[in-house]
Design an enzyme around this catalytic site. Structure first.
Site, mmCIF file in Angstrom:
data_model
loop_
_atom_site.group_PDB
_atom_site.id
_atom_site.type_symbol
_atom_site.label_atom_id
_atom_site.label_comp_id
_atom_site.label_asym_id
_atom_site.label_seq_id
_atom_site.Cartn_x
_atom_site.Cartn_y
_atom_site.Cartn_z
ATOM 1 N N TYR A 255 -0.093 -3.063 0.493
ATOM 2 C CA TYR A 255 0.192 -3.965 1.615
ATOM 3 C C TYR A 255 1.666 -4.326 1.741
ATOM 4 O O TYR A 255 1.998 -5.391 2.252
ATOM 5 C CB TYR A 255 -0.687 -5.239 1.533
ATOM 6 C CG TYR A 255 -2.148 -4.890 1.438
ATOM 7 C CD1 TYR A 255 -2.822 -4.346 2.520
ATOM 8 C CD2 TYR A 255 -2.849 -5.044 0.234
ATOM 9 C CE1 TYR A 255 -4.152 -3.981 2.430
ATOM 10 C CE2 TYR A 255 -4.191 -4.675 0.134
ATOM 11 C CZ TYR A 255 -4.826 -4.145 1.236
ATOM 12 O OH TYR A 255 -6.135 -3.782 1.133
ATOM 13 N N TYR B 108 1.110 -14.843 3.492
ATOM 14 C CA TYR B 108 0.026 -15.443 2.699
ATOM 15 C C TYR B 108 0.515 -16.373 1.600
ATOM 16 O O TYR B 108 -0.270 -16.715 0.715
ATOM 17 C CB TYR B 108 -0.772 -14.354 1.963
ATOM 18 C CG TYR B 108 -1.282 -13.199 2.749
ATOM 19 C CD1 TYR B 108 -2.121 -13.396 3.843
ATOM 20 C CD2 TYR B 108 -0.978 -11.905 2.359
ATOM 21 C CE1 TYR B 108 -2.620 -12.308 4.530
ATOM 22 C CE2 TYR B 108 -1.485 -10.814 3.044
ATOM 23 C CZ TYR B 108 -2.299 -11.033 4.138
ATOM 24 O OH TYR B 108 -2.794 -9.962 4.814
ATOM 25 N N GLU C 178 -14.828 -0.385 -2.813
ATOM 26 C CA GLU C 178 -13.674 0.026 -2.016
ATOM 27 C C GLU C 178 -12.371 -0.624 -2.486
ATOM 28 O O GLU C 178 -11.750 -1.382 -1.745
ATOM 29 C CB GLU C 178 -13.918 -0.365 -0.551
ATOM 30 C CG GLU C 178 -15.199 0.195 0.007
ATOM 31 C CD GLU C 178 -15.509 -0.293 1.414
ATOM 32 O OE1 GLU C 178 -15.992 0.514 2.210
ATOM 33 O OE2 GLU C 178 -15.251 -1.480 1.713
ATOM 34 N N PRO C 179 -11.942 -0.330 -3.701
ATOM 35 C CA PRO C 179 -10.691 -0.936 -4.155
ATOM 36 C C PRO C 179 -9.478 -0.311 -3.458
ATOM 37 O O PRO C 179 -9.407 0.912 -3.319
ATOM 38 C CB PRO C 179 -10.667 -0.597 -5.649
ATOM 39 C CG PRO C 179 -11.456 0.667 -5.757
ATOM 40 C CD PRO C 179 -12.518 0.587 -4.690
ATOM 41 N N GLY C 180 -8.565 -1.143 -2.997
ATOM 42 C CA GLY C 180 -7.304 -0.649 -2.434
ATOM 43 C C GLY C 180 -6.185 -1.109 -3.347
ATOM 44 O O GLY C 180 -5.620 -0.345 -4.131
ATOM 45 N N ARG D 72 4.137 -10.122 2.675
ATOM 46 C CA ARG D 72 3.025 -10.884 2.092
ATOM 47 C C ARG D 72 3.418 -12.300 1.681
ATOM 48 O O ARG D 72 2.617 -13.222 1.770
ATOM 49 C CB ARG D 72 2.411 -10.121 0.915
ATOM 50 C CG ARG D 72 1.713 -8.835 1.351
ATOM 51 C CD ARG D 72 0.900 -8.217 0.226
ATOM 52 N NE ARG D 72 -0.199 -9.057 -0.167
ATOM 53 C CZ ARG D 72 -0.221 -9.813 -1.250
ATOM 54 N NH1 ARG D 72 0.802 -9.829 -2.084
ATOM 55 N NH2 ARG D 72 -1.270 -10.552 -1.513
ATOM 56 N N GLY E 145 -11.325 -5.796 -2.801
ATOM 57 C CA GLY E 145 -10.807 -7.146 -2.988
ATOM 58 C C GLY E 145 -10.545 -7.545 -4.428
ATOM 59 O O GLY E 145 -10.215 -8.704 -4.700
ATOM 60 N N CYS F 41 16.834 -12.532 10.074
ATOM 61 C CA CYS F 41 17.243 -13.755 10.754
ATOM 62 C C CYS F 41 16.062 -14.703 10.880
ATOM 63 O O CYS F 41 15.526 -14.922 11.973
ATOM 64 C CB CYS F 41 17.788 -13.414 12.132
ATOM 65 S SG CYS F 41 19.137 -12.255 12.008
ATOM 66 N N GLU F 42 15.658 -15.244 9.741
ATOM 67 C CA GLU F 42 14.410 -15.996 9.685
ATOM 68 C C GLU F 42 14.445 -16.748 8.350
ATOM 69 O O GLU F 42 14.612 -16.121 7.309
ATOM 70 C CB GLU F 42 13.276 -14.953 9.678
ATOM 71 C CG GLU F 42 11.883 -15.429 9.722
ATOM 72 C CD GLU F 42 11.448 -15.803 11.127
ATOM 73 O OE1 GLU F 42 10.837 -16.861 11.239
ATOM 74 O OE2 GLU F 42 11.718 -15.043 12.081
HETATM 75 C C1 LIG Z 1 -9.182 -4.484 2.894
HETATM 76 C C2 LIG Z 1 -10.497 -3.930 2.579
HETATM 77 C C3 LIG Z 1 -10.730 -3.355 1.330
HETATM 78 C C4 LIG Z 1 -9.700 -3.300 0.243
HETATM 79 O O1 LIG Z 1 -9.267 -4.551 -0.189
HETATM 80 P P1 LIG Z 1 -8.338 -4.637 -1.491
HETATM 81 O O2 LIG Z 1 -8.036 -6.081 -1.605
HETATM 82 O O3 LIG Z 1 -7.124 -3.818 -1.204
HETATM 83 O O4 LIG Z 1 -9.131 -4.083 -2.612
HETATM 84 C C5 LIG Z 1 -11.958 -2.797 1.100
HETATM 85 N N1 LIG Z 1 -12.932 -2.800 2.047
HETATM 86 C C6 LIG Z 1 -12.736 -3.349 3.259
HETATM 87 C C7 LIG Z 1 -13.827 -3.309 4.253
HETATM 88 C C8 LIG Z 1 -11.525 -3.936 3.562
HETATM 89 O O5 LIG Z 1 -11.338 -4.497 4.765
#
Ligand SMILES: *Cc1c(COP(=O)(O)O)cnc(C)c1O
Length: 463
Positions: A421, A364, A320-322, A360, A278, A391-392
Site C-alpha cells: 500500500y 490512516y 487472501e493475505p496482501g 498511509r 488483513g 505542499c501540505e
Molecule cells: C484488501 C483486501 C485483502 C488484503 O488485505 P491485507 O490487509 O493486505 O492482507 C484481502 N481481501 C480483500 C477482499 C481485500 O479487500
C-alpha cells in the site's frame, strides 16, 4: 485526540495519541529484524545492505526515493503461507497491496493464487502469465466491461458484492454461454482493528451483503436460481492490520451459520469459505504479528470445529493475505534534505519523497519506524518527525521516531515495511515522479517498476 477521521472509526485513530512516542531504542544502530526484510543487515562499515547490496551504492545506481524489495523474502513468505495452509486450502495474494509483472511471476512460481479488483490488475496478472483459473475478481462496483472480460478469460471466481451484481454477472455469463464460479461476499458484523475487534449487528461500510436481517440468505437464494452462476462459497473479509484472531473466530462462526441455513433450506452444502486477508505485520518494534502456521492452525481449527458442531462437511478454506506477504519485504530509501529543530517540540527531517510515495501516515495515522542506513552514529537520540517535500503540512512519513542527533543533509534514511500500500497508492501530487521498485536478490538489483519521468507526465497531458 485523533487528528483525522479513520475509516475504521475513532478507536483506531487514537492508537497514537497526541504527544505520544515510545522511548528510543537502546542503540539506534541496531536494526530490529522484526520490521526489516530478511536479508537486511548492517555491514562492518556501518552501511545497511539488502540482498548483499549496500544502500549507498543502490542510491547511486537507482536514485532516491526508491523502494527496495527483497525478492528472496517475498518468495519465502509466499512459501510459508502456502505450506502453512497445505494442499487442502488456497492462498490468494491480494494484488492491491503491490502488483507488478515480476510479482505475478513469483506468485505463479511459488504456487499462490491472485486477487485482483480492477481491469488494470487483471491485465497485469494475465500479461505476466497467471492462469485465469487462479485469479479471483473482487470489487464493490466492477464495470460491465470488467465483468465481461473476467468471464471471457475464465477467472476462477468472481466475488459478488451486491444484489445488482448477482444479476449482472449471471446475465453476462449466460450471454457468453458460460456458468461463472462465484462467491458471495458477506459482512458478518465484525469490525476488526489493530489490537481489538468489535462485534456489531450491522457494519456501516460499502462492501458486501449483510448477514443481518437475512439479506445474505436472500442473496444465496437468488444466486442459486440463476443458470449463469455456480455458487461455490461465501466470502468474508473483516479488516486490515489485524493481530487478534478473535475477529476471525466470530466471522467464521457466522459464515458457518449461513452455510448451515443454506443446507437446511436448499439441501446444498457450499464447498468453500474465504476468510479474507488483513493479517497484521510489524511496522514498529511494538507490533507482534503471528506466523502463517499459527494463523493457518487457528483458522482451520475454528472452521473445523464450527462445521462439526453443525454437522457440515468441512469446506475448502481460502485466505487472501496482501500486506502480510509483501509489506515486510520492502523499505523506502530517502535522502535527507533539510533538518529543522523546533525548540521544545521535535526536529523536522525533510526527505526527497513524502505523501506521494507513502500516503498511509496521512490517510490512516499509520505508524512507521525509520533508521539512518548510510552510516552508524554514536550521537544521542533526537526526537524527529520525518516529513516529505509536498505542499501540505499533513505530508508526514513517520510521525514520531528517533534518529541520531548528528543527522545531516545527504544522509540516507530508510523506512521499513513499506512493501504494501505504498507504491500501489503512490500519486503524482505536486507532479512528483513516482519512485521505482527495485528487486534485490543475492547480490543482484534490478528495476521491476521504473521511476516515472517528466516525459511520462507530459505524455498524459495532451495540452
Ligand atoms: C484488501 C483486501 C485483502 C488484503 O488485505 P491485507 O490487509 O493486505 O492482507 C484481502 N481481501 C480483500 C477482499 C481485500 O479487500
Amino acid at each position: 485526540m485523533s487528528r483525522s477521521a479513520h475509516p475504521a472509526g475513532p478507536r483506531h485513530a487514537d492508537v497514537y495519541p497526541e504527544g505520544h512516542y515510545t522511548a528510543p531504542a537502546a542503540d539506534l544502530n541496531v536494526l530490529d529484524e522484526k520490521v526489516w526484510a530478511r536479508t537486511v543487515r548492517r555491514n562492518a562499515d556501518g552501511v545497511v545492505t539488502v540482498g548483499g547490496r549496500e544502500v549507498s551504492r543502490l542510491a547511486e545506481e537507482f536514485g532516491t526515493p526508491a523502494y527496495f524489495l527483497d525478492e528472496s523474502d517475498f518468495r519465502a513468505r509466499c512459501r510459508a503461507w502456502a505450506d502453512a495452509f497445505g494442499p487442502d486450502a488456497d492462498v490468494f495474494y491480494a494484488g492491491k497491496a503491490f502488483l507488478s509483472r515480476a510479482v505475478v511471476r513469483w506468485l505463479k512460481e511459488e504456487g499462490l493464487n491472485l486477487d485482483v479488483c480492477s481491469g488494470g490488475e487483471l491485465t497485469t496478472a494475465l500479461d505476466a502469465g497467471m492462469p485465469a483459473e487462479r485469479i479471483a475478481f473482487h470489487g464493490n462496483n466492477k464495470s460491465v466491461e470488467e465483468i465481461e472480460r473476467a468471464v471471457r478469460v475464465g477467472v476462477g471466481r468472481i466475488v459478488l458484492d451486491s444484489f445488482q451484481e448477482i444479476v449482472r454477472v449471471a446475465h453476462i455469463a449466460q450471454s457468453q454461454g458460460k456458468r461463472q464460479r462465484v462467491q458471495i461476499r458477506v459482512t458478518v458484523g465484525v469490525e476488526a482493528h489493530t489490537h481489538e475487534f468489535i462485534a456489531t449487528a450491522h457494519e456501516d461500510q460499502k462492501f458486501g451483503i449483510a448477514l443481518a436481517d437475512g439479506q445474505a440468505a436472500e442473496a444465496v437464494r437468488r444466486a442459486l436460481r440463476l443458470d449463469g452462476l455456480e455458487l461455490i462459497g461465501i466470502h468474508s473479509h473483516i479488516g486490515s492490520q489485524i493481530f487478534d484472531m478473535a475477529g476471525f473466530e466470530v466471522s467464521a462462526r457466522r459464515v458457518v451459520q449461513l452455510l448451515t441455513e443454506v443446507r437446511d433450506e436448499h439441501g446444498v452444502e457450499l464447498p468453500e469459505i474465504d476468510l479474507g486477508g488483513g493479517l497484521g505485520i510489524a511496522y514498529t518494534s511494538e507490533d507482534d504479528p503471528r506466523e502463517p502456521h499459527e494463523i493457518a492452525k487457528a483458522l482451520t481449527e475454528i472452521v473445523g470445529r464450527e462445521c462439526e458442531a453443525a454437522g457440515l462437511s468441512t469446506p475448502r478454506i481460502s485466505v487472501e493475505p496482501g500486506r502480510a506477504i509483501v509489506g515486510p519485504t520492502a523499505f523506502t530509501l530517502y535522502e535527507v534534505g533539510t533538518i529543522k529543530p523546533l525548540e521544545g517540540l521535535r526536529t523536522y527531517v525533510s526527505v526527497d519523497g513524502g505523501m506521494s510515495d507513502n500516503i498511509r501516515t496521512a490517510l490512516y495515522d499509520a505508524e512507521y519506524s525509520v533508521a539512518l542506513v548510510s552510516r552508524t552514529s554514536d550521537a544521542e537520540p533526537m526526537l524527529v518527525r520525518v516529513v516529505g517535500k509536498h505542499c501540505e503540512s499533513g505530508d508526514i512519513v513517520v510521525r514520531d521516531a528517533f534518529l541520531p542527533a548528528d543527522l545531516a543533509p545527504g544522509d540516507l534514511i530508510a523506512v521499513p515495511a513499506t512493501g504494501a500500500y505504498c507504491r500501489s497508492m503512490a500519486s503524482n501530487y505536486n507532479h512528483s515522479l513516482r519512485p521505482p521498485v527495485v528487486a534485490v536478490n543475492d547480490g543482484e538489483a534490478r528495476v521491476i517498476v521504473r521511476r516515472e519521468t517528466e516525459e511520462d507526465l507530459l505524455r498524459l497531458d495532451v495540452g
